[in-house]
Design an enzyme around this catalytic site. Structure first.
Site, short mmCIF file in Angstrom:
data_model
loop_
_atom_site.label_atom_id
_atom_site.label_comp_id
_atom_site.label_asym_id
_atom_site.label_seq_id
_atom_site.Cartn_x
_atom_site.Cartn_y
_atom_site.Cartn_z
N GLU A 199 25.71 74.25 -10.37
CA GLU A 199 26.96 73.51 -10.20
C GLU A 199 27.30 73.48 -8.72
O GLU A 199 27.45 74.53 -8.11
CB GLU A 199 28.10 74.17 -10.99
CG GLU A 199 27.86 74.27 -12.48
CD GLU A 199 27.22 75.59 -12.92
OE1 GLU A 199 27.23 76.56 -12.14
OE2 GLU A 199 26.69 75.63 -14.04
N THR B 21 20.76 75.68 -14.50
CA THR B 21 21.67 74.58 -14.18
C THR B 21 22.55 75.03 -13.02
O THR B 21 23.15 76.10 -13.07
CB THR B 21 22.51 74.19 -15.41
OG1 THR B 21 21.63 73.68 -16.43
CG2 THR B 21 23.54 73.12 -15.06
N LYS C 183 23.42 79.17 -0.49
CA LYS C 183 22.85 79.35 0.85
C LYS C 183 23.91 79.01 1.89
O LYS C 183 24.71 78.10 1.71
CB LYS C 183 21.62 78.47 1.02
CG LYS C 183 20.43 78.98 0.20
CD LYS C 183 19.17 78.20 0.47
CE LYS C 183 18.66 78.33 1.87
NZ LYS C 183 17.78 79.46 2.14
#
Length: 188
Positions: free
Chosen positions: A137, A135, A111
């Site tokens: 990062e 997941t 974002k």
């Protein structure tokens, strides 16, 4: 291949459980004030970060080896706010659980609210028939500590539907990250 709209995302979430829990609109306030938005957007879905984090640390002088990963390279944190050390990274996961259809490829982009603060989100594509918590990062590219907020939007998923289903899906290959829950570390 075409990118899918908000109507398609709502239909797939409701009919096939593609995203759970699912927010059909865009949430910008949680009742306690403004938040980083999450939910369905025009051509994507903004995911939220759960309150489980793995913060990279070098207190054990480990060498990062994707074939033989040392879990002591991370410190676990359960909190509504995670501070990423300067020039470091954190692993987290989405609140949402995904079930990707056989003819769909999903990519994730960070974002702009976080990108403009020097926080980069990386997620590999969600392949056809992959499922699980994603997941996430987070890399802090700045020389300053940086915050990320649990239960708020952190990245946008874009869905690309093919005219035909793939010959071999992630499920068919029995991919090593299939059905992952929680923050998942590298597997050889």
């Amino acid at each position: 291949m075409s990118i899918k709209s908000d109507r398609w995302i709502r239909r797939m979430a409701n009919e096939q459980g593609m995203i759970e829990p699912f927010e059909p609109g865009q949430v910008r306030d949680n009742g306690n004030g403004p938040i980083v938005s999450y939910g369905t957007s025009s051509y994507g879905y903004d995911v939220r970060c759960a309150d489980e984090f793995k913060i990279f640390t070098n207190i054990n002088s480990a060498v990062i080896d994707p074939k033989n990963f040392d879990a002591t390279s991370f410190v676990d944190l359960k909190s509504d706010i995670c501070v990423i050390p300067p020039n470091s990274f954190v692993l987290a996961r989405t609140i949402e659980y995904f079930r990707i259809p056989r003819n769909v490829l999903t990519i994730c982009l960070g974002k702009s609210t976080y990108a403009r603060c020097g926080i980069i989100v990386n997620v590999t594509p969600l392949e056809p028939e992959w499922e699980g918590h994603v997941t996430l990062e987070f890399s802090n590219t700045t020389p300053l500590p940086a915050r990320i907020y649990a239960h708020e939007g952190v990245a946008q998923m874009l869905f690309f539907e093919s005219d035909e289903a793939c010959e071999t899906s992630y499920r068919d290959r029995q991919g090593k990250y299939q059905g992952q829950t929680g923050v998942t570390l590298p597997k050889a």
